[in-house]
Every structure is written in structure tokens, then in C-alpha cells.
Write an enzyme that holds these catalytic residues in place. Structure first.
Site, short mmCIF file in Angstrom:
data_model
loop_
_atom_site.label_atom_id
_atom_site.label_comp_id
_atom_site.label_asym_id
_atom_site.label_seq_id
_atom_site.Cartn_x
_atom_site.Cartn_y
_atom_site.Cartn_z
N THR A 217 39.79 50.90 42.23
CA THR A 217 40.10 49.92 41.25
C THR A 217 38.71 48.69 41.40
O THR A 217 37.30 49.03 41.57
CB THR A 217 40.54 48.93 43.05
OG1 THR A 217 39.33 50.20 43.94
CG2 THR A 217 42.06 49.91 43.19
N ASN A 219 36.51 46.07 43.36
CA ASN A 219 36.06 45.87 44.02
C ASN A 219 35.32 43.76 43.85
O ASN A 219 35.13 43.76 43.47
CB ASN A 219 34.78 46.21 44.72
CG ASN A 219 35.79 47.44 45.20
OD1 ASN A 219 37.12 47.89 45.44
ND2 ASN A 219 35.02 48.66 44.78
N GLU A 264 40.86 44.04 46.45
CA GLU A 264 40.88 45.48 45.21
C GLU A 264 42.22 45.87 44.24
O GLU A 264 43.01 45.70 44.55
CB GLU A 264 40.60 47.10 46.41
CG GLU A 264 39.87 46.92 47.04
CD GLU A 264 39.92 48.36 48.35
OE1 GLU A 264 39.55 49.68 47.49
OE2 GLU A 264 40.84 48.30 48.87
#
Length: 331
Positions: A217, A219, A264
């Protein structure tokens, strides 16, 4: 401060930078946070008047938000910070945005001086358009009626726009949109805006746990005070001129560390390094609330289901309005 350029759109900070090309124009005055459907009733009225008169049309707005100045302990979360506001106003068809610095000193200016020194002397306005609840000047003595009387006396037109309501006859407001975001009602928030709400944020280094789960992901730290409900969202993401579908989690990761709130984003069909990049994230739909899982495997199973649901929601995405087609990446 130099004036940022958005093509032929003039993003002007302060009266000293006001260009001659916008003088003798039609000004729409207000905070315009979110540039929602209610605001656009004011803006579209100004556009119609300006085009009929062959005059430039621009918005006058104020930074920081007046409520933040008078109550700094409870700052107003901005749906559209200054740069994003300018982009929406440009997409709406305006010729510019004049940002006036707001302070307690500015608020103490007499209403008559606001008209004489700013509207007439500095801007040479032809017409002013405001909402029904716009007030200005010391002790808020600059009412809509005061502005109309000033226009009649000084030779500029004034149009006051009545509040815009939604399909349920409720007044559209920035506060309602913030409340909708806090409730996870993205459909309502986007419906009141008339486009998909978006946020710009820089990708930061995280603990890289998502990579171990098979879901690397990006962030993002959302702006302080963001009221968005913690949970899972289907999103559209813009990066360096390219658009991606994705699924995102906003919250404190209760399965792991229950830390500070983090957004995320997992981009479908993307490989690459995103650290330090600025992503524009458009929220499309709310899928579910944040949950704590007993194991990483249980979390992965749920993430698989979330991804499938997000893909389905994004596959059926259609523009809300013509403005939405200009702001939201549908490709």
C-alpha cells in the site's frame, strides 16, 4: 507572493497582485469551501451575468477560514484547501480566484471601506454576486441589503442568490458534507458536492506490512482534523497524469498496532515505487467499517473480498455532473 498559474486561470493572492485583466469584472464573493452545489448556484449566476456582459468572472475568497481565525482551538477542516479550490473553480469555468488574507484586523474593516477600498477602488467591479447569508465588515454590518444599497449608490450591480437545496429540500452546506464524511456516507457527500471528493497527499514510508500480506500500500497522512470515518473505501487515484482504480483503508490498523490514523491505498494493476509521490485520491464509495481480525490470514481473506467489491463499484462508475467529468478520472 507570485500568482500561481492554472492556464488562463488567474490564482491571485492579495490585492497588490490583482491583474488588470480581471478588473471591471463580475465577482462572486464567499468562502466556497468545497465548491459544492450551493456554492455553484452563486458561481453560475455570476458566470451568466459576466458572459452576458462580456466581462471576466472570478471568485473572491478568504484564507484562513474566518471561523478558524476567531476560534483557533477548533479549526475548520477544509474540504478544498486553496490550491484544490482553485482547480475546482477553474473547472467550473471561472477566469480567476482572488484570495484575501483574513484576520481579526481585516474583519474590523468598516463595511463602507470594504466597498469603497476593495470592491470599487482596487477591483473596479461591475457586478457582485453573493449568497443570502454573506456578511462583511465590522460587526457584520455589511448585510446583503447593505451591499445592494451600496451598488445602487455607487453604480455596480448586486445579485443575492437564495440557498440551494437538495432532492430532500434540505439546504446544501459545507457542514453537511463534513458530517456525511464523518458518517461514511460518501454517496451523500459526493452528491452534495456534485463531484467525487478528493484529497492530495504525499506517500510516506510505513512498516511495509502490506507487502507481506500481498497488498503493498501507499501510506498517506490526511490533513489534520480530517473527519472521514475509519473504514474501507473504493477509490480512484491520479498519479503523474495516469489514473488507477484502488481500494483503501483509513484508520488505526487495530489488527496490528492501533496507531495514528493512516490512509493506506492499494492500487490495482500497479507495480513501482511510490515513495515521495503526491497522489490525488478520489473517494467513490464506503465499503465497510474498520475491523480487528484474529489473524493475518483472516485479514487477507477480507482484503480479497474488499478488493472484489471495490472493483465492482468502480466498474459501474458514472459521472455525477458535467463538473465531475472534468475532475474525476474515469479512464
Amino acid at each position: 507572493m507570485p500568482t500561481p498559474s492554472l492556464g488562463d486561470f488567474h490564482h491571485v493572492n492579495g490585492l497588490s497582485a490583482f491583474p488588470d485583466t480581471l478588473k471591471n469584472g463580475v465577482v462572486a464573493i464567499g468562502n466556497f469551501d468545497g465548491v459544492h452545489r450551493g456554492h455553484r448556484a452563486v458561481l453560475n449566476t455570476a458566470l451568466e451575468i459576466g458572459r452576458n456582459m462580456n466581462r471576466p468572472v472570478y471568485a473572491m475568497t478568504f484564507e484562513p477560514h474566518p471561523r478558524t481565525v476567531f476560534n483557533p482551538a477548533s479549526p475548520v477542516f477544509r474540504l478544498t484547501p486553496e490550491v484544490q479550490k482553485a482547480e475546482v473553480l477553474k473547472a467550473e469555468g471561472l477566469d480567476g480566484m482572488l484570495v484575501l488574507p483574513f484576520s481579526k484586523e481585516f474583519a474590523s474593516v468598516e463595511a463602507s471601506d470594504f466597498v469603497a477600498d476593495i470592491l470599487i477602488s482596487a477591483l473596479s467591479i461591475t457586478h457582485a454576486v453573493t449568497g443570502h447569508d454573506f456578511h462583511f465588515g465590522k460587526a457584520r454590518k455589511g448585510t446583503p441589503d447593505y451591499l445592494k444599497a451600496s451598488g445602487e449608490a455607487e453604480g455596480f450591480g448586486v445579485t443575492i442568490v437564495h440557498p440551494e437545496t437538495d432532492e430532500n429540500a434540505e439546504i446544501i452546506s459545507s457542514s453537511r458534507i463534513r458530517d456525511a464524511l464523518a458518517a461514511g456516507d460518501i454517496a451523500l457527500a459526493n452528491g452534495l458536492l456534485g463531484y467525487r471528493w478528493f484529497v492530495d497527499a504525499v506517500v510516506q514510508h510505513g512498516d511495509k506490512r502490506g507487502r507481506d500480506l500481498g497488498y503493498p500500500t501507499a501510506n498517506l497522512r490526511f490533513p489534520e482534523g480530517c473527519p472521514l470515518k475509519h473504514g474501507i473505501y473504493a477509490v480512484k487515484v491520479s498519479l503523474n497524469g495516469k489514473n488507477y482504480d484502488g481500494v483503501a483503508s483509513y484508520g488505526r490498523r487495530p489488527t496490528f498496532d492501533n496507531g495514528a490514523a493512516l490512509f493506506e491505498v492499494f492500487l490495482f494493476d500497479f507495480n513501482g515505487d511510490l515513495y515521495g509521490e503526491t497522489l490525488r485520491v478520489h473517494l467513490v464509495s464506503y465499503l465497510r467499517g474498520e475491523e480487528k481480525f484474529d489473524s493475518a490470514d483472516a485479514l487477507i481473506d477480507q482484503m480479497d473480498r474488499d478488493s472484489a467489491e471495490a472493483r465492482a463499484a468502480l466498474a459501474s462508475l458514472r459521472p455525477l455532473t458535467e463538473l465531475d467529468t472534468r475532475l474525476t478520472p474515469f479512464g
